[in-house]
Scaffold this active site. Structure first.
Site, short mmCIF file in Angstrom:
data_model
loop_
_atom_site.label_atom_id
_atom_site.label_comp_id
_atom_site.label_asym_id
_atom_site.label_seq_id
_atom_site.Cartn_x
_atom_site.Cartn_y
_atom_site.Cartn_z
N ASP A 83 0.88 -1.17 0.00
CA ASP A 83 0.00 0.00 0.00
C ASP A 83 0.92 1.21 0.00
O ASP A 83 1.58 1.51 1.00
CB ASP A 83 -0.89 -0.01 1.24
CG ASP A 83 -1.79 1.22 1.34
OD1 ASP A 83 -1.65 2.14 0.50
OD2 ASP A 83 -2.62 1.27 2.27
N SER A 164 0.09 11.27 -16.74
CA SER A 164 -1.14 11.22 -17.53
C SER A 164 -1.20 12.48 -18.37
O SER A 164 -0.54 13.49 -18.08
CB SER A 164 -2.35 11.17 -16.59
OG SER A 164 -3.55 11.44 -17.27
N TYR A 176 -7.52 14.07 -9.16
CA TYR A 176 -6.65 13.35 -10.09
C TYR A 176 -5.73 14.31 -10.84
O TYR A 176 -4.51 14.10 -10.89
CB TYR A 176 -7.50 12.54 -11.09
CG TYR A 176 -6.68 11.72 -12.05
CD1 TYR A 176 -6.10 10.52 -11.65
CD2 TYR A 176 -6.48 12.14 -13.37
CE1 TYR A 176 -5.34 9.76 -12.53
CE2 TYR A 176 -5.74 11.38 -14.26
CZ TYR A 176 -5.17 10.19 -13.83
OH TYR A 176 -4.42 9.45 -14.70
N LYS A 180 -1.53 14.65 -10.74
CA LYS A 180 -0.68 14.35 -11.90
C LYS A 180 0.15 15.57 -12.31
O LYS A 180 1.28 15.41 -12.79
CB LYS A 180 -1.54 13.86 -13.07
CG LYS A 180 -2.17 12.49 -12.82
CD LYS A 180 -1.11 11.41 -12.57
CE LYS A 180 -1.71 10.02 -12.43
NZ LYS A 180 -0.69 8.98 -12.20
#
EC number: 1.1.1.209
Length: 319
Positions: A83, A164, A176, A180
């Protein structure tokens, strides 16, 4: 004169292409560590590099993911449960990897683990909605890198960070994209810091791919759960049919989605094995043709094209 200029350009193009095809020798004694191997890019990468002859150490989040991967690969591949948001787990794993690789060090570190978090308009979200993707995609990546870096420096190896196109363009609201964007910044500073140690650092920027990460059903389920918690004012501004209209927009963009995951793994392969790895890799036709070029365009053009992909609000003046 024009003939000589044309000849020189052709020669330069040939040499540039040739340079990119030069490979390292003997990969069978090299160790690589990959995060996020339960599914998607990480899973395909682990299986691909195992077949090539690397000593793959594949980090999975779940026992089921680990078991399934081992069933499809050689005895050479090792799995470990990890993790990336658990600092103690990361430290123990790094020590275990150190014992595995010995004096050879770690040739490749592929930071692939990631989560999308909630993808929704910014004014729907709370700070907690931002926390998970930033913890996994950014702090988890940094934690793994810092703990594995001594082993990579020993081997004068490679660090590959999977970012990404969302690290180049804010395509959707949520944690997100900020995570990134930050990965891109960390990658660039790490690349310059590691240059003196002979460590190459590369960043892969995939476009839109069909993976569990981008499962539209899960995306819509999360949006619906948040919608139920919104204030009446925000619901009035967006309208009851907003999520359905957003879904229709997504269906219209299916042509952007890459079904084949191999272009991302091919970028990883080049970054691992080329004598001259690239600093950045765009993976997927949509990334190369649309997203990355758009990221270099003026903001007014970016806004115009990206806003056309959004559903229309019912009553934005109802504030």
């Amino acid at each position: 004169m024009l003939f000589w200029v044309l000849g020189l350009l052709i020669l330069c193009g040939f040499l540039w292409t040739r340079k990119g095809k030069l490979k390292i020798e003997d990969i069978t004694d090299k160790y690589i560590f990959i995060t996020g191997c339960d599914s998607g890019f990480g899973n395909l990468a682990a299986r691909t590099f195992d077949k090539k002859g690397f000593h793959v150490i594949a980090a999975c989040l779940t026992e089921s993911g680990s078991t399934a991967l081992k069933a499809e690969t050689s005895e050479r591949l090792c799995t470990v449960l990890l993790d990336v948001t658990d600092p103690e787990n990361v430290k123990r794993t790094a020590q275990w990897v150190k014992n595995q690789v010995g004096e050879k060090g770690l040739w490749g570190l592929i930071n692939n683990a990631g989560v999308p978090g909630v993808l929704a308009p910014t004014d729907w979200l709370t700070l907690e909605d931002y926390r998970e993707p930033i913890e996994v995609n950014l702090f988890g990546l940094i934690s793994v890198t810092l703990n594995m870096l001594p082993l990579v420096k020993k081997a004068q190896g490679r660090v590959i960070n999977v970012s990404s196109v969302g690290g180049r363009l804010a395509i959707v609201g949520g944690g997100y994209t900020p995570s990134k964007y930050a990965v891109e910044g960390f990658n660039d500073s790490l690349r310059r810091d590691m240059k003196a140690f002979g460590v190459h650092v590369s960043c892969i920027e995939p476009g839109l791919f069909k993976t569990n990460l981008a499962d539209p059903v899960k995306v819509i389920e999360k949006k619906l759960a948040i919608w139920e918690q919104l204030s009446p004012d925000i619901k009035q501004q967006y309208g009851e049919g907003y999520i359905e209209k957003s879904l229709d927009k997504l269906k219209g963009n299916k042509s952007y989605v890459n079904m084949d995951l191999s272009p991302v793994v091919e970028c990883m392969d080049h970054a691992l094995t080329s004598l001259f790895p690239k600093t950045h890799y765009a993976a997927g036709k949509d990334a190369k043709i649309f997203w990355i070029p758009l990221s270099h365009m003026p903001a007014v053009l970016q806004d115009f094209l990206l806003l056309k992909q959004k559903a229309e609000l019912a009553n934005p003046k109802a504030v």
